[in-house]
Enzyme design. Structure first.
Site, PDB file in Angstrom:
ATOM      1  CG  HIS A  79      34.139  47.508  39.611  1.00 12.04           C
ATOM      2  ND1 HIS A  79      33.602  46.391  39.399  1.00 12.04           N
ATOM      3  CD2 HIS A  79      33.685  48.381  40.413  1.00 12.04           C
ATOM      4  CE1 HIS A  79      32.209  46.490  39.941  1.00 12.04           C
ATOM      5  NE2 HIS A  79      32.469  47.960  40.642  1.00 12.04           N
ATOM      6  CD  GLU A  87      31.456  54.244  43.137  1.00 12.89           C
ATOM      7  OE1 GLU A  87      30.966  54.430  42.022  1.00 12.89           O
ATOM      8  OE2 GLU A  87      31.353  53.143  43.568  1.00 12.89           O
ATOM      9  CD  GLU A 111      26.828  52.736  42.197  1.00 13.72           C
ATOM     10  OE1 GLU A 111      27.976  52.506  41.439  1.00 13.72           O
ATOM     11  OE2 GLU A 111      26.670  52.033  42.794  1.00 13.72           O
TER      12      GLU A 111
END
Length: 407
Positions: A236, A266, A362
C-alpha cells in the site's frame, strides 16, 4: 440556542430532481433488506442503525462523503431511511433506494434528533459495534434512552460475503476495467518516467472506460498505486515522483471503483531483464500464485488454503519473506472504508468458501534491501466461486513471460 436558530428546522425532507439510476435494481435492494429483516426477527431487533459507509451503501445505495459529519441508514420492519447532512443537498435522496432525512447544523446533535424520529419505541437496537464510536454511543443513549444495543455487524458482513448475480456482474466489469488500466500502465513504462506519470496513465484509462460503460455511476475514487525499486516493499505504498531506471522491479496496482465496488489488478514487472536472484524469487512467487489459484474452490477454507501456500514457501526457503495474507473478499469495500474480515485468506480465518463468494489470490514476498533480489513481488487475480469450482475473471498476464518490459 439563539432565538434566530430556534426558528430553523432540526431536520427536514427535500427531493430536488428525480431518483438517480442506482448501481443495482430495486429488487436487489429489496432482497438485501429482506435478508436483513430476517436477521432482525431472529435476533429480536426492532431497528438497525448503520453508520459505516459500506453498510449504508449496501442497503440503501448511497455512498456518503463524511468530511467530519455523521451519516446513517436506519432500517426498521417497514422503512429504510438515510440520514444525511444539509451540506449535501438532495443528492443523498436521489442516490438512495428509499427515504432520506436531511439534518441541519443549527443545533448540536440534530443528527441524533433525525435518527430518533425514525426509531420508535424502546426495544433492542442493532448497531455496528466495529464502527460506532464510544462518544457516539454515549450521545445515542441520551437521545434514545436506555435501549439494549445489539451488534449487527457480523450478520451484515455474512450477508455481504455472498454476492448476488447483479453484484458479480458489476465485479466482473471492475476486473475488466482494471485490466484496461494495467495495459495503459504497461504501455507507459520507460526509463526516466516518474511513478506518478505512469499511475496517471492507468487511472485516466480506467476512468474513461467507466464513464463510457457506466455513464450513470458516480465518478470517484478510482486510483493506481505504481511502485518502483525500493518502493515495492509495501503493498500500500503511495505513488512518488521516483524516476524508473533500467533493472528496476516494478509493482503495477490498478483499483477501479464503480459505485463503491472495489476491484484490483496487481502485477510484478521488471524494466529490462531481471538478475538471476530476482528472476528466481519472481518465479517462486508465481508458483505460489498458481498453487493458490488451484486451491480456491467450494469447500476449501481460508486457513486451509493459507497452510498449503505456507508449506510451498517453506519448501522453497522463503516463508520468512511472506508479507501478508493470501487474499480477501471483494464487494462494497475500499482502501478507506469497508472490510469483510471473515473472508480473508489467513491462518486465523476458518471460513469455508461457497458459491457466490468472490476472493483474490495475491501472494507477496518482501525481500529486504541489501539482499539479492530485493523488492516486493506480488501477483493478484480475482476469482468467483461457483457450485463446482471457481472462475478467474482477471485477464492481464502475469510472470516473466508477460511482464519484462524492454528497456
Amino acid at each position: 440556542m439563539t432565538q434566530e436558530n430556534s426558528n430553523r428546522p432540526q431536520f427536514f425532507n427535500r427531493q430536488d430532481g428525480g431518483k438517480a439510476q442506482l448501481p443495482f435494481s430495486q429488487s436487489e435492494y429489496e432482497r438485501r433488506l429482506a435478508a436483513l429483516r430476517s436477521d432482525m426477527d431472529r435476533m429480536d431487533v426492532e431497528a438497525v442503525l448503520f453508520t459505516s459507509m459500506h453498510n449504508i451503501a449496501y442497503y440503501s445505495g448511497f455512498l456518503f462523503c463524511s468530511f467530519g459529519r455523521p451519516y446513517a441508514c436506519v432500517v426498521t420492519a417497514d422503512r429504510c431511511v438515510t440520514i444525511s447532512a444539509n451540506i449535501d443537498g438532495s443528492q443523498p435522496w436521489r442516490r438512495c433506494v428509499d427515504e432520506n432525512i436531511i439534518y441541519t447544523d443549527w443545533q448540536r446533535d440534530n443528527y441524533w434528533r433525525a435518527v430518533r424520529s425514525v426509531i420508535k419505541g424502546d426495544g433492542r437496537l442493532g448497531i455496528e459495534a466495529d464502527h460506532l464510536t464510544l462518544a457516539a454511543r454515549d450521545v445515542l443513549r441520551v437521545f434514545l434512552g436506555a435501549v439494549e444495543l445489539v451488534d449487527m455487524a457480523p450478520a451484515a458482513m455474512a450477508q455481504r460475503m455472498v454476492k448476488s448475480a447483479e453484484e458479480i456482474a458489476l465485479i466482473r466489469e471492475g476486473a475488466r476495467v482494471a485490466d484496461i488500466g494495467g495495459e495503459a500502465i504497461r504501455d507507459a513504462i520507460r526509463p526516466g518516467i516518474r511513478e506518478i506519470d505512469v499511475a496517471m496513465a492507468g487511472r485516466d484509462a480506467m476512468e474513461l472506460e467507466i464513464a463510457r460503460a457506466h455513464p450513470n455511476s458516480e465518478m470517484r475514487d478510482n486510483w493506481v498505486w505504481f511502485q518502483s525499486g525500493i518502493n515495492t516493499d509495501g503493498a500500500h505504498n503511495p505513488v512518488t515522483t521516483r524516476q524508473l531506471g533500467v533493472g528496476d522491479i516494478l509493482s503495477l496496482n490498478t483499483f477501479p471503483m464503480i459505485s463503491g465496488y472495489y476491484t484490483a489488478l496487481e502485477r510484478t514487472l521488471f524494466l529490462g531483464q531481471p538478475d538471476d536472484a530476482s528472476l528466481h524469487l519472481w518465479q517462486i512467487n508465481v508458483g505460489a500464485h498458481e498453487l493458490g489459484l488451484s486451491l480456491i474452490k467450494p469447500g476449501a477454507t481460508c486457513s486451509g488454503i493459507c497452510r498449503e501456500i505456507n508449506r510451498y514457501f517453506t519448501d522453497h526457503g522463503v516463508l520468512d519473506y511472506r508479507s501478508f495474507g493470501y487474499g480477501h473478499s471483494f464487494g462494497i469495500l475500499s482502501h478507506y472504508y469497508g472490510r469483510e474480515a471473515g473472508l480473508e485468506l489467513r491462518e486465523d480465518i476458518d471460513t469455508e468458501l461457497v458459491a457466490g463468494m468472490v476472493v483474490s489470490m495475491e501472494p507477496m514476498l518482501w525481500v529486504p534491501e541489501g539482499t539479492a533480489g530485493a523488492g516486493g513481488y506480488r501477483e493478484h487475480d480475482i476469482l468467483v466461486i461457483a457450485e463446482h469450482g471457481s472462475e478467474n475473471i482477471t485477464g492481464f498476464g502475469y510472470g516473466p513471460e508477460h511482464n519484462i518490459i524492454s528497456a
